[in-house]
Scaffold this motif. Structure first.
Motif, PDB file in Angstrom:
ATOM      1  N   LEU A   1       0.808  -1.154  -0.067  1.00  0.00           N
ATOM      2  CA  LEU A   1       0.107  -0.062   0.225  1.00  0.00           C
ATOM      3  C   LEU A   1       0.793   1.483  -0.229  1.00  0.00           C
ATOM      4  CD1 LEU A   1      -3.508  -0.019   2.236  1.00  0.00           C
ATOM      5  CD2 LEU A   1      -1.413   2.236   1.894  1.00  0.00           C
ATOM      6  N   LEU A   2       1.957   1.294   0.986  1.00  0.00           N
ATOM      7  CA  LEU A   2       2.983   2.543   1.011  1.00  0.00           C
ATOM      8  C   LEU A   2       3.370   2.933   0.020  1.00  0.00           C
ATOM      9  CD1 LEU A   2       3.272   2.810   5.043  1.00  0.00           C
ATOM     10  CD2 LEU A   2       1.779   3.996   3.356  1.00  0.00           C
ATOM     11  N   VAL A   3       4.022   1.850  -0.750  1.00  0.00           N
ATOM     12  CA  VAL A   3       4.883   1.916  -1.678  1.00  0.00           C
ATOM     13  C   VAL A   3       4.302   2.902  -3.000  1.00  0.00           C
ATOM     14  CG1 VAL A   3       4.951  -0.044  -3.063  1.00  0.00           C
ATOM     15  CG2 VAL A   3       6.361   1.442  -3.088  1.00  0.00           C
ATOM     16  N   SER A   4       2.499   2.361  -3.224  1.00  0.00           N
ATOM     17  CA  SER A   4       2.135   2.785  -3.950  1.00  0.00           C
ATOM     18  C   SER A   4       1.360   4.694  -3.829  1.00  0.00           C
ATOM     19  CB  SER A   4       0.368   2.472  -4.587  1.00  0.00           C
ATOM     20  OG  SER A   4       0.964   0.874  -5.017  1.00  0.00           O
TER      21      SER A   4
ATOM     22  N   THR B   1      -1.363  14.821   4.607  1.00  0.00           N
ATOM     23  CA  THR B   1      -2.028  13.372   4.024  1.00  0.00           C
ATOM     24  C   THR B   1      -3.614  13.428   4.191  1.00  0.00           C
ATOM     25  OG1 THR B   1      -2.245  13.984   6.460  1.00  0.00           O
ATOM     26  CG2 THR B   1      -1.093  11.441   6.249  1.00  0.00           C
ATOM     27  N   LYS B   2      -3.694  15.431   4.111  1.00  0.00           N
ATOM     28  CA  LYS B   2      -4.899  16.244   4.466  1.00  0.00           C
ATOM     29  C   LYS B   2      -5.684  15.953   3.111  1.00  0.00           C
ATOM     30  CE  LYS B   2      -5.124  20.120   7.415  1.00  0.00           C
ATOM     31  NZ  LYS B   2      -4.668  21.884   7.138  1.00  0.00           N
ATOM     32  N   THR B   3      -4.361  15.910   1.807  1.00  0.00           N
ATOM     33  CA  THR B   3      -4.905  15.803   0.887  1.00  0.00           C
ATOM     34  C   THR B   3      -5.649  14.401  -0.065  1.00  0.00           C
ATOM     35  OG1 THR B   3      -3.152  15.989   0.190  1.00  0.00           O
ATOM     36  CG2 THR B   3      -3.854  18.099  -0.107  1.00  0.00           C
ATOM     37  N   VAL B   4      -5.087  13.576   1.072  1.00  0.00           N
ATOM     38  CA  VAL B   4      -5.222  12.145   0.376  1.00  0.00           C
ATOM     39  C   VAL B   4      -6.209  11.676   1.087  1.00  0.00           C
ATOM     40  CG1 VAL B   4      -2.845  12.120  -0.850  1.00  0.00           C
ATOM     41  CG2 VAL B   4      -2.591  11.486   1.497  1.00  0.00           C
ATOM     42  N   LEU B   5      -6.494  11.260   2.009  1.00  0.00           N
ATOM     43  CA  LEU B   5      -6.704  11.029   3.119  1.00  0.00           C
ATOM     44  C   LEU B   5      -8.525  11.704   3.767  1.00  0.00           C
ATOM     45  CD1 LEU B   5      -5.031   9.920   6.237  1.00  0.00           C
ATOM     46  CD2 LEU B   5      -5.422   8.447   4.134  1.00  0.00           C
ATOM     47  N   PRO B   6      -9.715  10.555   3.848  1.00  0.00           N
ATOM     48  CA  PRO B   6      -9.872   8.888   3.894  1.00  0.00           C
ATOM     49  C   PRO B   6      -9.392   8.312   2.333  1.00  0.00           C
ATOM     50  CG  PRO B   6     -11.648   9.681   3.644  1.00  0.00           C
ATOM     51  CD  PRO B   6     -10.461  11.396   3.687  1.00  0.00           C
TER      52      PRO B   6
ATOM     53  N   VAL C   1      -7.524   7.031  -3.901  1.00  0.00           N
ATOM     54  CA  VAL C   1      -7.642   5.268  -4.309  1.00  0.00           C
ATOM     55  C   VAL C   1      -5.856   5.141  -4.457  1.00  0.00           C
ATOM     56  CG1 VAL C   1      -8.470   3.396  -6.234  1.00  0.00           C
ATOM     57  CG2 VAL C   1      -9.999   5.185  -5.310  1.00  0.00           C
ATOM     58  N   ILE C   2      -5.723   3.928  -3.739  1.00  0.00           N
ATOM     59  CA  ILE C   2      -4.821   3.631  -4.501  1.00  0.00           C
ATOM     60  C   ILE C   2      -4.379   2.627  -4.490  1.00  0.00           C
ATOM     61  CG2 ILE C   2      -2.396   3.311  -2.269  1.00  0.00           C
ATOM     62  CD1 ILE C   2      -3.808   4.870  -0.297  1.00  0.00           C
ATOM     63  N   LEU C   3      -3.389   1.867  -5.751  1.00  0.00           N
ATOM     64  CA  LEU C   3      -4.081   0.675  -5.397  1.00  0.00           C
ATOM     65  C   LEU C   3      -2.466  -0.807  -5.882  1.00  0.00           C
ATOM     66  CD1 LEU C   3      -5.071  -1.453  -7.679  1.00  0.00           C
ATOM     67  CD2 LEU C   3      -4.191  -0.810  -9.795  1.00  0.00           C
ATOM     68  N   GLY C   4      -2.639  -1.196  -5.403  1.00  0.00           N
ATOM     69  CA  GLY C   4      -1.171  -1.864  -4.928  1.00  0.00           C
ATOM     70  C   GLY C   4      -1.089  -3.656  -4.896  1.00  0.00           C
ATOM     71  N   GLY C   5       0.011  -4.215  -5.007  1.00  0.00           N
ATOM     72  CA  GLY C   5       0.347  -5.407  -5.018  1.00  0.00           C
ATOM     73  C   GLY C   5       0.830  -6.582  -6.362  1.00  0.00           C
ATOM     74  N   GLY C   6       0.533  -7.127  -6.491  1.00  0.00           N
ATOM     75  CA  GLY C   6       1.681  -7.599  -7.853  1.00  0.00           C
ATOM     76  C   GLY C   6       0.629  -7.406  -9.285  1.00  0.00           C
ATOM     77  N   VAL C   7      -0.559  -7.838  -8.682  1.00  0.00           N
ATOM     78  CA  VAL C   7      -1.467  -7.645  -9.857  1.00  0.00           C
ATOM     79  C   VAL C   7      -1.244  -5.984 -10.309  1.00  0.00           C
ATOM     80  CG1 VAL C   7      -4.350  -7.849 -10.604  1.00  0.00           C
ATOM     81  CG2 VAL C   7      -2.787  -9.187  -8.893  1.00  0.00           C
TER      82      VAL C   7
ATOM     83  N   PHE D   1      -2.946   7.109  -6.815  1.00  0.00           N
ATOM     84  CA  PHE D   1      -1.687   6.481  -6.380  1.00  0.00           C
ATOM     85  C   PHE D   1      -1.763   4.944  -6.819  1.00  0.00           C
ATOM     86  CE2 PHE D   1      -2.711   9.632  -3.504  1.00  0.00           C
ATOM     87  CZ  PHE D   1      -1.581  10.343  -3.904  1.00  0.00           C
ATOM     88  N   MET D   2      -0.693   5.193  -8.062  1.00  0.00           N
ATOM     89  CA  MET D   2      -0.063   3.261  -7.952  1.00  0.00           C
ATOM     90  C   MET D   2       1.267   3.088  -8.582  1.00  0.00           C
ATOM     91  SD  MET D   2      -2.728   2.168 -11.251  1.00  0.00           S
ATOM     92  CE  MET D   2      -2.326   4.085 -12.348  1.00  0.00           C
ATOM     93  N   ALA D   3       2.081   2.783  -7.635  1.00  0.00           N
ATOM     94  CA  ALA D   3       3.371   2.480  -7.705  1.00  0.00           C
ATOM     95  C   ALA D   3       3.445   2.178  -9.493  1.00  0.00           C
ATOM     96  CB  ALA D   3       4.666   1.203  -6.944  1.00  0.00           C
ATOM     97  N   PRO D   4       5.266   2.269  -9.519  1.00  0.00           N
ATOM     98  CA  PRO D   4       5.734   2.463 -11.577  1.00  0.00           C
ATOM     99  C   PRO D   4       5.130   0.376 -11.387  1.00  0.00           C
ATOM    100  CG  PRO D   4       7.352   2.869 -10.157  1.00  0.00           C
ATOM    101  CD  PRO D   4       6.580   3.239  -9.476  1.00  0.00           C
ATOM    102  N   PRO D   5       4.807   0.067 -12.320  1.00  0.00           N
ATOM    103  CA  PRO D   5       4.495  -1.641 -12.524  1.00  0.00           C
ATOM    104  C   PRO D   5       5.887  -2.567 -11.703  1.00  0.00           C
ATOM    105  CG  PRO D   5       4.070  -0.907 -14.380  1.00  0.00           C
ATOM    106  CD  PRO D   5       4.392   0.151 -13.551  1.00  0.00           C
ATOM    107  N   GLY D   6       6.814  -2.887 -12.253  1.00  0.00           N
ATOM    108  CA  GLY D   6       8.087  -2.654 -11.483  1.00  0.00           C
ATOM    109  C   GLY D   6       8.556  -3.595 -10.086  1.00  0.00           C
TER     110      GLY D   6
END
Ligand code: KG4
Ligand code: ZN
Length: 365
Positions: free
Chosen positions: A124-127, A140-145, A294-300, A324-329
């Motif tokens: 979650l956090l790397v993304s 945090t104010k701009t992204v949460l919840p 919205v945060i997208l994370g994990g291998g998929v 928020f999404m980490a680079p695919p790698g």
């Protein structure tokens, strides 16, 4: 300060070193992020074989550490690292313990503490911290919840995030995880492990071909169900999808099963069914909880089609929400995600190395 992150929860041996800059708005330089993948070793088994994975981690950890220290231009004896962040769960117990034993030895040798990290929070956090290729803690104010969809080989969950360390799981899979569904359906089709990237590639090839003249097919296009898509909760079930793929495959003649056109059409339908289910629930959760992001994370989350479709759906159905999404790698397992999550908990969770143990079923809440 520098933090070393160690990841050994499944079949990737990952070690990263980050350097933290700034106090109020910290940002991170990645000095090293090395991963030794065991995919080739597990491929013949069609999945991860825990004791084999443990043996490989034991073999790989010293080499991956040595390479990371060299890359970061740090001395092996006195590297000047402030703490070791370590995945202690969830994951395969023998694999977690290999990382723990290794981290304990290094923490003792260097006289530094360990920060236990939840693997899912790492995803979650790397993304969340990712800003293209650089990393920083957002305001945090701009992204949460925030609503987070974490999709990996072992987990699929929708998480409401109220702050760092403040999570509520709104829904999760009742059986197989989304990544597991990719892996198992790929196996039915005779494709190699891990199934996610293979299915994604085949599905993309179908799209490219469809841009030209549509080839006449000698079979009916596979059509799969979208289990639980209309259920008014945030839970998932992917095992029915896997069974539907098996039934469709069994109903075909040998010639169709072995044809490129069938395998590609099925790959595309599997990917789309998984995407439809994941996105419908994630965007609905974002609307219901009026999420700022919205945060997208994990291998998929490395899946390009999933990333593109999420972006479009959010834009249409929850305009204004940040994505928020980490680079695919960096979506698949790595040491960097552990180091970043370790930093997020540096103040309250730092422990003496003697007190760390594994928690294979650790949850985010
Ligand atoms: O997070 P991860 O590296 O390990 C676990 O924590 O489980 O996720 C691995 C999963 C595998 O099931 C793999 O098939 C899937 O992520 N995966 C993908 C893609 N790359 C990896 N699934 C779909 N599309 C991809 N491009
Ligand atoms: Zn993972």
């Amino acid at each position: 300060m520098k933090i070393l992150g160690i990841e050994t929860s499944c079949d990737d041996t990952g070690i990263a070193i980050i350097e933290i800059q700034g106090k109020n708005k910290p940002s991170f330089s990645v000095l090293a992020n090395g991963v030794s993948s065991q995919i080739k070793i597990h491929r013949p088994y069609g999945g991860v074989y825990p004791n084999l994975a443990k043996r490989e981690h034991q073999k790989n950890l010293p080499t991956v550490l040595k390479a990371a220290l060299r890359k970061a231009k740090l001395s092996a004896k006195t590297p000047g690292i402030g703490a070791i962040a370590l995945t202690y769960g969830p994951g395969l117990d023998p694999c977690l313990w290999t990382g723990i034993e290794f981290a304990k030895k290094k923490a003792k040798e260097w006289g530094i503490p360990i920060i236990p990290v939840n693997h899912m929070e790492g995803h979650l956090l790397v993304s969340l911290f990712s800003k293209g290729k650089s990393f920083a803690m957002p305001r945090t104010k701009t992204v949460l919840p925030a609503i987070s969809l974490i999709v990996s080989g072992g987990h699929t969950e929708i998480v409401l995030m109220a702050g760092i360390g403040r999570y509520a799981i709104l829904g999760e899979t009742l059986d197989d995880a989304a990544g597991e569904c990719f892996d198992k359906t790929a196996r039915i089709l005779g494709l190699s492990y891990p199934g996610g990237p293979v299915i994604a590639k085949l599905a993309e090839e179908t799209c490219l071909r469809n841009r030209g003249v549509r080839a006449r097919r000698r079979f009916l296009e596979p059509k799969l169900p979208r289990p639980m898509i209309n259920a008014r909760n945030y839970d998932f079930s992917f095992s029915g999808l896997k069974t539907a793929v098996l039934y469709d495959w069994q109903s075909r003649t040998d010639r169709v099963r072995k044809s490129d056109a069938y395998v590609k059409a099925m790959a595309k339908e599997i990917q789309q069914a998984i995407i439809d289910i994941l996105l419908s629930k994630t965007v609905r959760a974002a609307q219901e909880y009026d999420a700022k992001s919205v945060i997208l994370g994990g291998g998929v989350a490395a899946n390009q089609e999933l990333r593109t479709q999420l972006k479009c759906k959010l834009f249409k159905e929850k305009p204004g929400a940040l994505l928020f999404m980490a680079p695919p790698g960096l979506c698949t397992d790595n040491g960097l995600m552990v180091a970043l999550a370790g930093f997020a908990h540096y103040k309250e969770r730092t422990k003496n190395f003697r007190t760390i143990g594994s928690e294979p079923n650790l949850r985010l809440e």
